[in-house]
Design a protein around this motif. Structure first.
Motif, PDB file in Angstrom:
ATOM      1  N   LYS A   1      32.705  42.395  44.915  1.00  0.00           N
ATOM      2  CA  LYS A   1      32.964  42.868  46.274  1.00  0.00           C
ATOM      3  C   LYS A   1      34.406  43.329  46.434  1.00  0.00           C
ATOM      4  O   LYS A   1      34.671  44.357  47.078  1.00  0.00           O
ATOM      5  CB  LYS A   1      32.643  41.761  47.272  1.00  0.00           C
ATOM      6  CG  LYS A   1      31.155  41.471  47.409  1.00  0.00           C
ATOM      7  CD  LYS A   1      30.895  40.402  48.467  1.00  0.00           C
ATOM      8  CE  LYS A   1      29.410  40.144  48.639  1.00  0.00           C
ATOM      9  NZ  LYS A   1      29.124  39.145  49.686  1.00  0.00           N
ATOM     10  N   THR A   2      35.348  42.582  45.861  1.00  0.00           N
ATOM     11  CA  THR A   2      36.754  42.974  45.960  1.00  0.00           C
ATOM     12  C   THR A   2      37.004  44.285  45.248  1.00  0.00           C
ATOM     13  O   THR A   2      37.730  45.158  45.736  1.00  0.00           O
ATOM     14  CB  THR A   2      37.664  41.876  45.375  1.00  0.00           C
ATOM     15  OG1 THR A   2      37.414  40.643  46.047  1.00  0.00           O
ATOM     16  CG2 THR A   2      39.132  42.241  45.535  1.00  0.00           C
ATOM     17  N   TRP A   3      36.388  44.436  44.063  1.00  0.00           N
ATOM     18  CA  TRP A   3      36.520  45.707  43.351  1.00  0.00           C
ATOM     19  C   TRP A   3      35.959  46.859  44.181  1.00  0.00           C
ATOM     20  O   TRP A   3      36.610  47.914  44.326  1.00  0.00           O
ATOM     21  CB  TRP A   3      35.794  45.644  41.997  1.00  0.00           C
ATOM     22  CG  TRP A   3      35.766  46.973  41.316  1.00  0.00           C
ATOM     23  CD1 TRP A   3      36.741  47.531  40.551  1.00  0.00           C
ATOM     24  CD2 TRP A   3      34.726  47.954  41.412  1.00  0.00           C
ATOM     25  NE1 TRP A   3      36.374  48.789  40.145  1.00  0.00           N
ATOM     26  CE2 TRP A   3      35.143  49.079  40.661  1.00  0.00           C
ATOM     27  CE3 TRP A   3      33.483  47.988  42.048  1.00  0.00           C
ATOM     28  CZ2 TRP A   3      34.356  50.221  40.533  1.00  0.00           C
ATOM     29  CZ3 TRP A   3      32.703  49.128  41.922  1.00  0.00           C
ATOM     30  CH2 TRP A   3      33.137  50.234  41.166  1.00  0.00           C
ATOM     31  N   ALA A   4      34.760  46.680  44.735  1.00  0.00           N
ATOM     32  CA  ALA A   4      34.131  47.743  45.530  1.00  0.00           C
ATOM     33  C   ALA A   4      34.974  48.061  46.764  1.00  0.00           C
ATOM     34  O   ALA A   4      35.154  49.244  47.118  1.00  0.00           O
ATOM     35  CB  ALA A   4      32.719  47.328  45.941  1.00  0.00           C
ATOM     36  N   ASP A   5      35.508  47.037  47.426  1.00  0.00           N
ATOM     37  CA  ASP A   5      36.380  47.259  48.586  1.00  0.00           C
ATOM     38  C   ASP A   5      37.607  48.074  48.183  1.00  0.00           C
ATOM     39  O   ASP A   5      38.041  48.972  48.918  1.00  0.00           O
ATOM     40  CB  ASP A   5      36.845  45.927  49.177  1.00  0.00           C
ATOM     41  CG  ASP A   5      35.773  45.221  49.987  1.00  0.00           C
ATOM     42  OD1 ASP A   5      34.834  45.898  50.442  1.00  0.00           O
ATOM     43  OD2 ASP A   5      35.888  43.994  50.167  1.00  0.00           O
ATOM     44  N   ARG A   6      38.151  47.759  47.027  1.00  0.00           N
ATOM     45  CA  ARG A   6      39.360  48.437  46.569  1.00  0.00           C
ATOM     46  C   ARG A   6      39.093  49.928  46.347  1.00  0.00           C
ATOM     47  O   ARG A   6      39.887  50.782  46.781  1.00  0.00           O
ATOM     48  CB  ARG A   6      39.843  47.781  45.269  1.00  0.00           C
ATOM     49  CG  ARG A   6      41.039  48.445  44.624  1.00  0.00           C
ATOM     50  CD  ARG A   6      42.293  48.222  45.430  1.00  0.00           C
ATOM     51  NE  ARG A   6      43.463  48.670  44.673  1.00  0.00           N
ATOM     52  CZ  ARG A   6      44.461  49.380  45.198  1.00  0.00           C
ATOM     53  NH1 ARG A   6      44.432  49.721  46.465  1.00  0.00           N
ATOM     54  NH2 ARG A   6      45.493  49.732  44.460  1.00  0.00           N
ATOM     55  N   ILE A   7      38.002  50.262  45.695  1.00  0.00           N
ATOM     56  CA  ILE A   7      37.669  51.668  45.450  1.00  0.00           C
ATOM     57  C   ILE A   7      37.364  52.380  46.763  1.00  0.00           C
ATOM     58  O   ILE A   7      37.850  53.490  47.016  1.00  0.00           O
ATOM     59  CB  ILE A   7      36.478  51.777  44.477  1.00  0.00           C
ATOM     60  CG1 ILE A   7      36.801  51.122  43.129  1.00  0.00           C
ATOM     61  CG2 ILE A   7      36.092  53.243  44.281  1.00  0.00           C
ATOM     62  CD1 ILE A   7      37.995  51.716  42.421  1.00  0.00           C
TER      63      ILE A   7
END
Length: 436
Positions: free
Chosen positions: A318-324
């Motif tokens: 989720k953090t990765w997806a939020d970052r992108i």
């Protein structure tokens, strides 16, 4: 788009978007056919359809279910051309074969969409091109080089910059993108489902949950494929398992090293997502570890990247997806609800070029699509069908190997572990905002 937190499902989104799934029984009797195909992904299903069109009887065996492997799990980009730049393909294969492969795979999206249109397949397709996007100014020279090489060969591509780039992407963070008008997107599971229905209507006998135990040649022109204590006798055999080969056939996986690709999908964005990829192109960027970005038919934002998701915690994905998302599309806010995550395996070759095998007369196999399975698999399936029926078509523009030993990928397991560790560290750096 609501802001309440939903549960995160480790489930393949593409399956949920296909209502009319197909199901076939397992092999219950001995069968006889002109050709036996092993593997019901894009390659096997395309080969089955084209063989049936040539009037051949076909039995297709699948160890799991239709599109169980990468065919049902990938991003759904109907890419044109090869992973490598065209000039590099010429360096690898020589001018004639290299240019023929570049041209054949450049036309492969046309083949995919022609099958879809000919047989009325609902693949949730968008024939609108794809965008290869520069993630920063550092990525622009890569796109300029590809643009020069492709236009030199007459490919219908555009290099978008400035306001036109923002119009197509919906992002102010992308300085340039290569728009390839030959390409598009599908729901890969819907496409495979439609291929299976088409093959079935054309008389192909399909058996699911029928893992192959052995493939033997009893005498010239007579192969015996065994599964579930039954046999299929055929004049010719196609092995189309790619990176998901099992049992005796896993020998072919020695020719590749495995990498994984995960995807994360949001809930439908509604009006809030209207500015994101408004013309519905699928896209990917020029990062060292690329990110893919596309929409599904219900307006979800789907992000993907290299790496294995199964062993990662929710917060990481989720953090990765939020970052992108927040980097490219800050207009969507900071409270995206990510609903689905799934993962698939990719077979990589050392030079990012597919490998074709013909270890004995009447036995043919392919592996190593390097993440471009929809077009490569569909094309190779057709070329295999033409090759085995002696059609007067252009030869398969790849070198043939007579054994796995000829094309063995050295240190394949070590390479797989190394790249997975690298992907994990790269994405962790993105999560921590160390890597942009």
């Amino acid at each position: 788009m609501t802001t309440s937190q939903h549960s995160f499902k480790y489930e393949n989104l593409w399956h949920t978007l296909v209502e009319d799934k197909v199901s076939f029984g397992s092999l219950q009797n001995n069968e006889v056919a002109d050709v036996c195909i092993i593997g019901a992904g894009f390659t096997g299903l395309s080969a089955a359809i084209h063989l049936a069109e040539h009037g051949k009887s076909v039995v297709l065996l699948e160890a799991q279910h239709i599109a169980y492997g990468g065919s049902g799990r990938n991003v759904g980009l109907v890419n044109a051309g090869t992973w490598n730049k065209p000039d590099f393909m010429v360096d690898i294969l020589g001018k004639e074969m290299g240019e023929n492969l570049v041209a054949a795979l450049g036309d492969a999206p046309k083949l995919v969409f022609s099958i879809i249109n000919k047989y009325g397949i609902d693949a949730q397709q968008q024939e609108v091109g794809t965008l290869h996007m520069a993630h920063s100014e550092k990525g622009v020279p890569e796109l300029q080089d590809r643009y020069e090489q492709l236009t030199r060969r007459g490919a219908p591509v555009e290099l978008l910059t400035g306001a036109r780039m923002e119009e197509y992407s919906g992002s102010q963070k992308i300085p340039a993108a290569l728009l390839d008008h030959r390409a598009g997107t599908v729901n890969p599971f819907a496409y495979a489902t439609g291929l299976a229905k088409t093959a079935d209507k054309l008389g192909v006998k399909i058996f699911e949950n029928s893992p192959v135990a052995s493939v033997n040649c009893e005498k010239p022109g007579e192969w015996v494929v065994t599964a579930l204590d039954h046999s299929v006798r055929a004049e010719k055999v196609i092995i189309a398992t790619n990176a998901y080969a099992e049992g005796e056939l896993s020998e072919y996986r020695k020719s590749v090293y495995s990498g994984y690709y995960y995807q994360v999908a949001s809930e439908p964005m509604g009006d809030a997502g209207a500015t994101v990829l408004p013309y519905k192109q699928g896209s990917w960027d020029t990062r060292l570890v690329l990110s893919s970005i596309r929409l599904d038919k219900e307006g979800r934002l789907i992000l993907g990247s290299m790496g294995r998701a199964i062993n990662k915690p929710d917060w990481y994905l989720k953090t990765w997806a939020d970052r992108i998302q927040q980097h490219y599309f800050p207009q969507l806010g900071t409270k995206m609800n990510w609903q689905y995550s799934w993962c698939g395996r990719i077979g990589f070759t050392d030079n990012h070029t597919p490998k074709v095998f013909e270890p004995a007369p009447g036995l043919i196999a392919a592996i190593g699509y390097n993440g471009r399975g929809i077009t490569t698999g569909t094309l190779i399936g057709k070329l295999f069908a033409d090759h085995l029926t002696d059609q007067e078509m252009a030869p398969i523009p790849l070198p043939f190997f007579s054994s796995v030993d000829q094309s063995k990928c050295n240190y394949s397991q070590m390479k797989s572990l190394f790249i997975e560790s690298g992907f994990t560290m790269y994405h962790l750096g993105q999560c921590l905002k160390v890597i942009r």
